[in-house]
Design an enzyme around this catalytic site. Structure first.
Site, PDB file in Angstrom:
ATOM      1  CG  ASP A  51      -1.850   1.177   1.262  1.00  0.00           C
ATOM      2  OD1 ASP A  51      -2.905   1.060   0.618  1.00  0.00           O
ATOM      3  OD2 ASP A  51      -1.548   2.205   1.901  1.00  0.00           O
ATOM      4  CE1 TYR A  56       0.401   7.877   2.544  1.00  0.00           C
ATOM      5  CE2 TYR A  56       0.936   5.622   2.007  1.00  0.00           C
ATOM      6  CZ  TYR A  56       0.070   6.540   2.538  1.00  0.00           C
ATOM      7  OH  TYR A  56      -1.119   6.120   3.082  1.00  0.00           O
ATOM      8  CE  LYS A  81      -3.820   4.640   0.429  1.00  0.00           C
ATOM      9  NZ  LYS A  81      -2.409   4.516   0.845  1.00  0.00           N
ATOM     10  CG  HIS A 114      -4.770   9.702   0.231  1.00  0.00           C
ATOM     11  ND1 HIS A 114      -3.419   9.677  -0.015  1.00  0.00           N
ATOM     12  CD2 HIS A 114      -4.916   9.267   1.505  1.00  0.00           C
ATOM     13  CE1 HIS A 114      -2.781   9.232   1.060  1.00  0.00           C
ATOM     14  NE2 HIS A 114      -3.674   8.988   1.996  1.00  0.00           N
TER      15      HIS A 114
HETATM   16  N1  LIG Z   1      -5.475   6.224   3.557  1.00  0.00           N
HETATM   17  C1  LIG Z   1      -4.947   6.967   4.514  1.00  0.00           C
HETATM   18  O1  LIG Z   1      -5.304   8.137   4.697  1.00  0.00           O
HETATM   19  C2  LIG Z   1      -3.900   6.358   5.385  1.00  0.00           C
HETATM   20  C3  LIG Z   1      -3.520   7.019   6.565  1.00  0.00           C
HETATM   21  C4  LIG Z   1      -2.580   6.398   7.385  1.00  0.00           C
HETATM   22  C5  LIG Z   1      -2.036   5.170   7.018  1.00  0.00           C
HETATM   23  N2  LIG Z   1      -2.411   4.563   5.848  1.00  0.00           N
HETATM   24  C6  LIG Z   1      -1.815   3.251   5.415  1.00  0.00           C
HETATM   25  O2  LIG Z   1      -1.828   2.338   6.515  1.00  0.00           O
HETATM   26  C7  LIG Z   1      -0.495   1.951   6.814  1.00  0.00           C
HETATM   27  C8  LIG Z   1      -0.303   1.652   8.296  1.00  0.00           C
HETATM   28  O3  LIG Z   1      -0.663   2.727   9.108  1.00  0.00           O
HETATM   29  P1  LIG Z   1       0.415   3.588   9.930  1.00  0.00           P
HETATM   30  O4  LIG Z   1       1.585   3.851   9.073  1.00  0.00           O
HETATM   31  O5  LIG Z   1      -0.345   4.727  10.497  1.00  0.00           O
HETATM   32  O6  LIG Z   1       0.918   2.701  11.123  1.00  0.00           O
HETATM   33  P2  LIG Z   1       0.659   1.286  11.843  1.00  0.00           P
HETATM   34  O7  LIG Z   1       0.892   0.175  10.909  1.00  0.00           O
HETATM   35  O8  LIG Z   1      -0.616   1.380  12.612  1.00  0.00           O
HETATM   36  O9  LIG Z   1       1.859   1.365  12.901  1.00  0.00           O
HETATM   37  C9  LIG Z   1       3.183   1.543  12.461  1.00  0.00           C
HETATM   38  C10 LIG Z   1       4.040   1.907  13.661  1.00  0.00           C
HETATM   39  O10 LIG Z   1       4.149   0.790  14.543  1.00  0.00           O
HETATM   40  C11 LIG Z   1       5.512   0.351  14.589  1.00  0.00           C
HETATM   41  N3  LIG Z   1       5.474  -1.116  14.505  1.00  0.00           N
HETATM   42  C12 LIG Z   1       5.069  -1.877  13.454  1.00  0.00           C
HETATM   43  N4  LIG Z   1       5.108  -3.185  13.765  1.00  0.00           N
HETATM   44  C13 LIG Z   1       5.549  -3.263  15.050  1.00  0.00           C
HETATM   45  C14 LIG Z   1       5.789  -4.336  15.923  1.00  0.00           C
HETATM   46  N5  LIG Z   1       5.571  -5.591  15.542  1.00  0.00           N
HETATM   47  N6  LIG Z   1       6.255  -4.059  17.160  1.00  0.00           N
HETATM   48  C15 LIG Z   1       6.464  -2.785  17.555  1.00  0.00           C
HETATM   49  N7  LIG Z   1       6.238  -1.714  16.767  1.00  0.00           N
HETATM   50  C16 LIG Z   1       5.789  -1.946  15.512  1.00  0.00           C
HETATM   51  C17 LIG Z   1       6.220   0.986  13.421  1.00  0.00           C
HETATM   52  O11 LIG Z   1       7.551   1.264  13.731  1.00  0.00           O
HETATM   53  P3  LIG Z   1       8.778   0.944  12.724  1.00  0.00           P
HETATM   54  O12 LIG Z   1       8.345   1.329  11.331  1.00  0.00           O
HETATM   55  O13 LIG Z   1       9.855   1.819  13.275  1.00  0.00           O
HETATM   56  O14 LIG Z   1       9.062  -0.508  12.866  1.00  0.00           O
HETATM   57  C18 LIG Z   1       5.435   2.297  13.273  1.00  0.00           C
HETATM   58  O15 LIG Z   1       5.881   3.257  14.213  1.00  0.00           O
HETATM   59  C19 LIG Z   1       0.322   3.136   6.308  1.00  0.00           C
HETATM   60  O16 LIG Z   1       1.693   2.854   6.245  1.00  0.00           O
HETATM   61  C20 LIG Z   1      -0.356   3.414   5.001  1.00  0.00           C
HETATM   62  O17 LIG Z   1       0.034   2.478   4.022  1.00  0.00           O
HETATM   63  C21 LIG Z   1      -3.338   5.135   5.035  1.00  0.00           C
END
Ligand SMILES: NC(=O)c1ccc[n+]([C@@H]2O[C@H](COP(=O)([O-])OP(=O)(O)OC[C@H]3O[C@@H](n4cnc5c(N)ncnc54)[C@H](OP(=O)(O)O)[C@@H]3O)[C@@H](O)[C@H]2O)c1
Length: 286
Positions: A51, A56, A81, A114
């Protein structure tokens, strides 16, 4: 109900396209070596669904990792997106072409609007979404996107879009984790056969400090991340965990050797507000 047996199990979208039940997130993953290495690590760990988004700023590195991975294109599911500045018919066509060039791909598997209501265009969001959607329907017909959908849409935005849409969105990607289950949006999605993708499934890292989750994780001999991702899958959501660390990238795939009980699912459902809430798309300042 889709079987939950491995990372490459799929949900069927409303147009029949199959989508792997866990996607790899790349928001806040810096372009260049970090994005390249983490996407490559994800593909090595078995993810087949990536994704990204124009916003990004990492589509080029994501594309390069895909190209270098040796994974056949037809075995991959890639989402990008449409960013807020590119709403409208012509701008959307151009934006998709730019994303495809950066990704080095002939088509994406999923193209999403998005955000429904960008701040600079708040007085005519409805018309702009309709125009973008028309361009996306053409891209879908031309096979530049195997499915099209939306992100951060609430019922009113979807109702507005469906007034003129010929294709019903396949996906609505929303903030979805134990801290905000967005029940109304999820019910709307279900009623329209729109898959709920769960972004920030780990609360962008905020769920790791929640004692109830730590206790549950210990009881299942799993990590908090694994319990929360499993919770997402058992709800029929499609979680998109992000990490830039190979060990966590791999840890977040190990979701298929346990099952949360109904009582534990309910306990997790009750954690509303512990790690932030979804942004109101009508109130964003971007
Ligand atoms: N459509 C939208 O508007 C939108 C908005 C937000 C996100 N998204 C999508 O959703 C994805 C995920 O959401 P997100 O980026 O907000 O974050 P998330 O996946 O909810 O959390 C990521 C965070 O958790 C940490 N982490 C991941 N696995 C871990 C584990 N097993 N143990 C400990 N810490 C861990 C990562 O650190 P490290 O990276 O340092 O390991 C990072 O700080 C995004 O990357 C994006 O692709 C879409």
């Amino acid at each position: 109900m889709t079987a939950l047996t491995k990372l490459t199990d799929t949900y069927a979208l409303n147009n029949g396209t199959k989508i792997p039940i866990v996607g790899f997130g790349t928001w806040q993953t810096p372009d260049g070596q970090v994005a390249y290495d983490s996407v490559l690590a994800a593909l090595k760990a078995g993810y087949r669904h990536i994704d990204t988004a124009a916003a990004y700023g990492n589509e080029e590195s994501v594309g390069k990792a895909i190209a270098d991975s040796g994974v056949a294109r037809e075995d991959l599911f890639v989402t990008t997106k449409l960013w807020n500045a590119d709403h409208g018919y012509e701008a959307t066509k151009k934006a998709l072409a730019t994303s495809l060039t950066k990704l080095g791909l002939d088509y994406v598997d999923l193209y999403l609007i998005h955000w429904p209501n960008p701040a600079p265009m708040r007085d005519h969001w409805e018309q702009l979404n309709a125009e973008s959607w028309r361009a996306m329907e053409e891209a879908y017909a031309d096979r530049k996107a195997r499915a099209i959908g939306v992100s951060n849409f609430r019922a009113k935005h979807l109702d507005a879009l469906l007034k003129t849409a010929k294709v019903v969105p396949a996906v609505n990607q929303i903030f979805l984790n134990p801290s905000d289950t967005q029940d109304e949006v999820v019910a709307y999605n279900r009623a329209h056969d729109i898959l709920s993708e769960a972004y920030s499934p780990l609360g962008t890292g905020k769920i790791f400090g929640i004692p109830e989750l730590k206790q549950l994780a210990d009881r299942y001999h799993k990590t908090v991340a694994q319990v929360v991702l499993r919770w997402s899958l058992q709800h029929g959501f499609l979680p998109l965990p992000k990490s830039v660390h190979a060990d966590r990238i791999e840890q977040n795939t190990d979701l298929f050797d346990f099952e949360l009980s109904t009582a534990d699912m309910q306990t997790i459902d009750g954690l509303h507000g512990v790690a932030g809430l979804a942004k109101d798309p009508d109130q964003t300042d971007f």
